[in-house]
Enzyme design. Structure first.
Site, short mmCIF file in Angstrom:
data_model
loop_
_atom_site.label_atom_id
_atom_site.label_comp_id
_atom_site.label_asym_id
_atom_site.label_seq_id
_atom_site.Cartn_x
_atom_site.Cartn_y
_atom_site.Cartn_z
N CYS A 29 24.55 44.25 -43.24
CA CYS A 29 23.42 44.95 -42.61
C CYS A 29 22.86 46.05 -43.51
O CYS A 29 21.83 46.64 -43.19
CB CYS A 29 23.83 45.53 -41.28
SG CYS A 29 25.06 46.88 -41.39
N CYS B 6 30.90 46.45 -41.93
CA CYS B 6 31.12 47.26 -40.74
C CYS B 6 31.69 46.41 -39.61
O CYS B 6 31.59 45.18 -39.62
CB CYS B 6 29.80 47.93 -40.32
SG CYS B 6 28.55 46.76 -39.71
N CYS C 231 34.07 34.62 -52.47
CA CYS C 231 35.44 35.03 -52.14
C CYS C 231 36.06 34.04 -51.16
O CYS C 231 35.41 33.63 -50.18
CB CYS C 231 35.44 36.43 -51.54
SG CYS C 231 37.10 37.06 -51.18
N CYS D 294 50.77 6.52 -22.33
CA CYS D 294 51.55 5.87 -23.39
C CYS D 294 51.63 6.82 -24.58
O CYS D 294 50.63 7.33 -25.06
CB CYS D 294 50.89 4.56 -23.79
SG CYS D 294 51.64 3.78 -25.25
N CYS E 289 49.62 5.11 -27.91
CA CYS E 289 48.16 4.98 -27.99
C CYS E 289 47.42 6.05 -27.20
O CYS E 289 46.20 6.19 -27.35
CB CYS E 289 47.72 3.61 -27.50
SG CYS E 289 48.00 3.29 -25.74
N CYS F 215 37.55 -8.15 7.40
CA CYS F 215 38.67 -8.63 8.21
C CYS F 215 38.54 -10.14 8.34
O CYS F 215 37.49 -10.64 8.76
CB CYS F 215 38.67 -7.97 9.58
SG CYS F 215 39.90 -8.67 10.72
N CYS G 269 37.77 -10.86 12.43
CA CYS G 269 36.55 -10.41 13.11
C CYS G 269 35.41 -10.09 12.15
O CYS G 269 34.32 -9.72 12.60
CB CYS G 269 36.86 -9.18 13.97
SG CYS G 269 37.27 -7.71 12.99
N CYS H 239 49.74 1.33 0.94
CA CYS H 239 50.36 0.01 0.99
C CYS H 239 49.31 -1.04 1.29
O CYS H 239 48.21 -0.75 1.75
CB CYS H 239 51.51 0.00 2.00
SG CYS H 239 51.16 -0.75 3.57
N CYS I 22 40.61 -5.94 17.73
CA CYS I 22 41.03 -7.06 16.89
C CYS I 22 42.53 -7.01 16.60
O CYS I 22 43.27 -7.93 16.88
CB CYS I 22 40.23 -7.06 15.59
SG CYS I 22 40.72 -8.35 14.43
#
Length: 581
Positions: free
Chosen positions: A186, A206, A234, A306, A309, A346, A349, A359, A368
């Site tokens: 500066c 500075c 440098c 893994c 990978c 379903c 129905c 599950c 139904c």
């Protein structure tokens, strides 16, 4: 919407390996030491019975009865609900030891402690500021032993130049001006001690200019750790001490974070430490075994990947199979996604289905109440075995008289294309379904700790520590879901004709694995909820809780043992099955 239920008569199977075919005589089989892969059915005593099931030649001819050599045979036993006590008793009487974990999970605090310890050691031995010691360690991939060996050799001068150290014996990280100077950036004039330099002690600026210079470097990322003096001629290093002196709080924090991550990013520990790729996870994993192995690791954040990978955990298939499967999905996933998104109704129905539990046992809403399998949409019951056997479409067409119709080349190509798509969709649907089930399981595990466990512990009048068997069961279910998911990728690459024998064995093993896992999942999910729902009115809740704990713990061990052997079978490419000639 239909929802998954935890009840149902899923059958638990045990996957075993005999050393010779002659070993079957101990289980009630025939006395001929044939070399075939046998699927046996459990007898009344819980052991395998006669010659029921299919056979596949393994490592020898079917007529070879000399009994020589060591032949491996797969067989597994199916147990109905009445045989449940015998199945779970086998787990409690068999010494099943969990595999030794070949990795450790490191928190940021643990990584920082290792980094500080190595930096302090090198700084004391080499008589250097800590910032220079850290720069040297980064240059040597955080290998202190190699650094010290080369530092005290003839390569000392080369190391200093590469890292940006001045040639003086005892360099300083930063130096204040000893007289009034003008800032070289500066051009403002500053009093003594109001400008500072990097390790060169030659070019002074500075603090405001240093602050802007460091902010720009930190904003660019990891490269700020290799920052040099602003003077173009440098190459002196900007050490950590200089950053701490002049940078603002945000830049210091970001610089410190880059420095911390360099311990892993710069191949810390000789390539044995990697960051967990899980979303938002800041932990690292240190592998203790063969760093080149295709091993699955599970972080404390529940993300499994893994080691080789970096993709999600994919045992029992290889990294090459994963890449081939993902390429296939990239080209065909649009049609597969449409089919999966629009064909789940379903079967009774035709009401649209949303699977909101883990599950695969589904029960449609009242009135139904149809009970069916999410995968194959077949009714669930004791005879439900058709879910996991891939049945390719017939390549020939018959007319009304039963005679074979000669297809045109165009019709043959269309038939082959449809058969190929059907085969892909069969495996892709099961691959996706197990992934969705896995995500639900992980949500259940997150919900169990700590709120759900505390609530259940209060209901059962026990401690949360006593409920660890439940968390262990869900962790086992998650691991099994990963295995099943990628096993279907393995199955897709089995040629329907060339690998017909392997395909038959694959379907048998997957059918048994799904039944075993569904039984464990149903016990962990459905039976737990029913137990908690009736806890306040049940007179013998302590006995019921004890029985449930024993049953779930034994099923967890049985399933774990089975899937460990299943993974070994697929990792060896079902080597015992003799390929078709």
């Amino acid at each position: 919407m239909a929802t998954a239920t935890g009840d149902g008569g899923a059958i638990s199977g045990r996957y075993k390996r005999c050393q010779t075919a002659g070993d079957l005589t101990e289980d009630g089989g025939d006395n001929t030491p044939d070399k075939r892969c046998r699927v046996a059915v459990a007898g009344d005593d819980g052991e395998t019975g006669g010659d029921t099931g299919d056979y596949y030649k393994i490592n020898g001819d079917e007529t070879d009865n000399d009994g020589g050599g060591e032949d491996l045979i797969y067989y597994y036993s199916d147990a109905d609900e009445e045989d449940e006590a015998e199945v779970v008793a086998a787990a409690s009487t068999t010494a099943i030891q969990p595999p030794e974990q070949s990795y450790v999970v490191l928190s940021e605090a643990a990584i920082r402690d290792r980094q500080i310890k190595a930096t302090v050691e090198v700084a004391e031995v080499l008589s250097l500021p800590h910032g220079f010691a850290a720069a040297l360690l980064r240059h040597y991939k955080w290998r202190p032993t190699r650094l010290k060996e080369e530092w005290f050799s003839d390569a000392n001068r080369h190391i200093r130049h590469a890292v940006g150290f001045p040639p003086v014996p005892f360099p300083v990280a930063t130096a204040l001006s000893r007289e009034p100077l003008a800032c070289a950036i500066c051009f403002g004039t500053f009093a003594t001690g109001e400008t500072r330099s990097a390790a060169c002690s030659s070019h002074f600026y500075c603090d405001e200019c240093w602050r802007g210079y460091i902010h720009a470097a930190v904003s660019d990322g990891h490269g700020c750790l290799s920052l040099r003096c602003p003077d173009p001629s440098c190459s002196a290093a900007v050490a950590m001490e200089l950053v701490d002196e002049v940078a603002d709080a945000d830049d210091r924090a970001r610089y410190a974070q880059f420095a911390l991550r360099s311990f892993v990013d710069d191949n810390g520990g000789g390539g044995r430490i990697k960051w967990c790729p899980g979303p938002g996870c800041a932990r690292a994993v240190e592998f203790l075994g063969d760093a080149a192995a295709e091993a699955d690791v599970v972080c404390e954040c529940a993300h499994a990947f893994c080691w080789s990978c970096g993709e999600e955990a994919h045992r029992p298939v290889s990294c090459a199979t994963v890449r081939a499967w993902m390429r296939k999905n990239t080209s065909d996933s649009a049609s597969a996604t449409w089919v999966l998104a629009n064909t789940k109704h379903c079967p009774k129905c035709r009401r649209p289905i949303e699977k909101n539990q883990g599950c695969n046992h589904m029960r449609c809403r009242a009135p139904c109440n149809h009970y069916f399998c999410w995968i194959c949409l077949e009714p669930l019951g004791r005879g439900h075995t058709s879910c996991n056997g891939y049945r390719p479409q017939r390549q020939q067409q018959l007319n009304a008289g039963g005679n074979v119709v000669v297809l045109t080349p165009e019709e043959q190509r269309q038939g082959q294309a449809k058969a190929s798509l059907d085969r892909y969709l069969y495996h892709y649907e099961r691959w996706v379904a197990n992934h969705k089930s896995l995500q639900e399981v992980l949500k259940d595990v997150a919900a169990l700790e700590p709120s759900e466990l505390e609530k259940m512990a209060a209901t059962m009048h026990t401690s949360t520590m006593d409920l660890k068997f439940l968390t262990k069961a869900y962790e086992q279910i998650a691991g099994c879901r990963r295995v099943l998911r990628w096993a279907y990728a393995y199955g897709y690459f089995l040629d329907p004709e060339r690998d017909a024998a392997k395909r038959g064995l694959f379907d048998h093993l997957m059918n048994d694995a799904n039944r075993s896992l569904e039984r464990l999942h149903g016990c962990a999910e459905g039976e737990r909820k029913r137990l908690c729902a009736t806890a306040n009115c049940a007179p013998y809740i302590a006995e019921r809780y004890k029985s449930y704990k024993k049953k779930l713990g034994n099923l967890t061990e049985v399933t774990r043992h089975y899937f460990e052997n299943l993974v070994k079978a697929f990792e060896t490419d079902l080597a015992e099955v003799k390929p078709a000639k």
